[in-house]
Design an enzyme around this catalytic site. Structure first.
Site, PDB file in Angstrom:
ATOM      1  CG  HIS A 135      65.919  48.667  -6.627  1.00 48.85           C
ATOM      2  ND1 HIS A 135      65.233  49.874  -7.303  1.00 48.85           N
ATOM      3  CD2 HIS A 135      64.263  47.994  -7.341  1.00 48.85           C
ATOM      4  CE1 HIS A 135      64.454  50.232  -7.102  1.00 48.85           C
ATOM      5  NE2 HIS A 135      63.916  48.858  -7.705  1.00 48.85           N
ATOM      6  CE1 TYR A 191      58.350  26.984   5.640  1.00 51.36           C
ATOM      7  CE2 TYR A 191      60.579  28.278   4.895  1.00 51.36           C
ATOM      8  CZ  TYR A 191      59.423  27.970   6.539  1.00 51.36           C
ATOM      9  OH  TYR A 191      59.800  27.859   7.105  1.00 51.36           O
TER      10      TYR A 191
HETATM   11  C1  SG7 Z   1      67.609  43.064  -4.732  1.00 48.34           C
HETATM   12  O1  SG7 Z   1      67.532  42.968  -3.184  1.00 48.34           O
HETATM   13  C2  SG7 Z   1      66.767  42.479  -5.679  1.00 48.34           C
HETATM   14  C3  SG7 Z   1      65.653  41.040  -5.025  1.00 48.34           C
HETATM   15  C4  SG7 Z   1      66.417  40.817  -3.666  1.00 48.34           C
HETATM   16  C5  SG7 Z   1      66.592  41.738  -2.342  1.00 48.34           C
HETATM   17  O2  SG7 Z   1      66.906  43.856  -5.568  1.00 48.34           O
HETATM   18  O3  SG7 Z   1      67.742  40.699  -5.614  1.00 48.34           O
HETATM   19  O4  SG7 Z   1      65.778  40.427  -6.074  1.00 48.34           O
HETATM   20  C6  SG7 Z   1      64.145  39.557  -5.996  1.00 48.34           C
HETATM   21  C7  SG7 Z   1      64.229  38.161  -6.884  1.00 48.34           C
HETATM   22  O5  SG7 Z   1      63.634  40.502  -6.119  1.00 48.34           O
HETATM   23  O6  SG7 Z   1      65.267  40.482  -2.814  1.00 48.34           O
HETATM   24  C8  SG7 Z   1      63.738  38.688  -2.166  1.00 48.34           C
HETATM   25  C9  SG7 Z   1      64.883  38.483  -2.441  1.00 48.34           C
HETATM   26  O7  SG7 Z   1      66.205  37.966  -3.021  1.00 48.34           O
HETATM   27  C10 SG7 Z   1      66.710  41.818  -1.080  1.00 48.34           C
HETATM   28  O8  SG7 Z   1      67.513  40.363  -0.794  1.00 48.34           O
HETATM   29  S1  SG7 Z   1      68.912  40.865  -0.135  1.00 48.34           S
HETATM   30  O9  SG7 Z   1      68.579  41.048   1.542  1.00 48.34           O
HETATM   31  O10 SG7 Z   1      69.601  40.052  -0.216  1.00 48.34           O
HETATM   32  N1  SG7 Z   1      69.740  42.241  -0.674  1.00 48.34           N
END
Ligand code: SG7
Ligand code: ZN
Length: 274
Positions: free
Chosen positions: A70, A135
């Site tokens: 993604h 956390y």
């Molecule tokens: C991207 O955006 C990844 C995700 C992230 C998500 O899909 O960077 O990272 C991981 C480690 O899954 O989700 C929990 C998290 O950081 C959403 O992040 S965002 O709201 O800054 N776009």
């Protein structure tokens, strides 16, 4: 649980309108991203400058670059000896630790930022994801409104490359498919990717969510006004990162990996005085 989602550019059958079917919070309140209407923002004198610890030097590495299907993520949290933390700037106590940064982009000729200022999108947007140090885990942080703080940086296209992105962009050709990770050849000061030579830009602040499923309303957002330049050819490198494909196929490039903007509802966006 969150394995089945995608962007419309990948497959409309699992695109953003379907996210609430797998993650109810995606259809809930306080969602991100948003357009920031500059006439409606309220100046807040308590939004002082950021205090960054460790962002001005290249920390011990290695940093890992990952294609998760993604986006492309750079994991910058390599343990206690390389603690990157921020405070001040109206952030809840005690501090927020940088975990990873990742990018949202468009397609050829199509802007791909998630946020916009007065309706103006930028070619790309970088997110530096931080977790509140009170956390113990991402899972715990995602369950609390003050669990995460994300710095959103607009990237503006210019003709020449921005050398501060070189190490990262050279890694892109090696994350050739979903699930592939590589160590970057070198680390670099995180501040070199922030606007105004260390986050001195004016910023906008609001309470929102993760922009991907589960869309938890656990994010204090900072959107910097000043964009950071990136080279046209460097943007093209992001737009040619491959997404997942059937085995043996030539996977299509990952493009337009941004969520549609969400209603502001009763929320307020504040602006730092800077
Ligand atoms: C991207 O955006 C990844 C995700 C992230 C998500 O899909 O960077 O990272 C991981 C480690 O899954 O989700 C929990 C998290 O950081 C959403 O992040 S965002 O709201 O800054 N776009
Ligand atoms: Zn993001």
């Amino acid at each position: 649980s969150e394995g089945a989602w995608c962007y419309d550019s990948q497959d409309p059958k699992c695109g953003p309108t379907h996210w609430k079917e797998i993650a109810p919070a995606c259809g809930g309140p306080a969602q991100s991203p948003i357009n920031i209407d500059l006439h409606l923002v309220r100046r807040d004198l308590t939004l002082r400058p950021f205090i960054f610890h460790g962002y001005d030097s290249a920390p011990p590495g290695p940093w890992t670059l990952e294609n998760d299907g993604h986006t492309v993520l750079l994991h910058v949290d390599t343990g206690p000896q390389s603690r990157l933390e921020m405070q001040g700037a109206g952030l809840p106590l005690p501090a927020y630790r940088a975990l990873q940064l990742h990018f949202h982009w468009g397609g050829p000729g199509r802007a791909g930022s998630e946020h916009s200022l007065d309706g103006q999108r930028r070619p790309m947007e970088m997110h530096v994801v931080h977790m509140n140090t009170r956390y113990q885990s991402m899972g715990e942080a995602r369950a609390h409104p003050d669990g995460l703080a994300v710095l959103a940086v607009f990237l503006a296209e210019q003709d020449s490359d921005n050398a501060n992105f070189s190490a990262l962009v050279s890694g892109l050709k090696n994350v050739s498919a979903r699930g592939v990770s590589v160590d970057l050849a070198s680390t670099f000061p995180l501040a070199s990717l922030l606007p105004g030579a260390s986050g001195l830009s004016r910023y906008y602040r609001y309470w929102g969510s993760l922009t991907t499923p589960g869309c938890e309303p656990a994010v204090l957002w900072t959107v910097f006004e000043d964009a950071v330049p990136i080279g046209r050819a460097q943007v093209a490198q992001f737009q040619s990162v491959p997404q997942a494909g059937p085995p043996g196929s030539q996977p299509a490039p990952l493009t337009e990996n941004f969520r549609p903007q969400q209603p502001l509802g009763g929320r307020r966006v504040s602006a730092s005085p800077g």
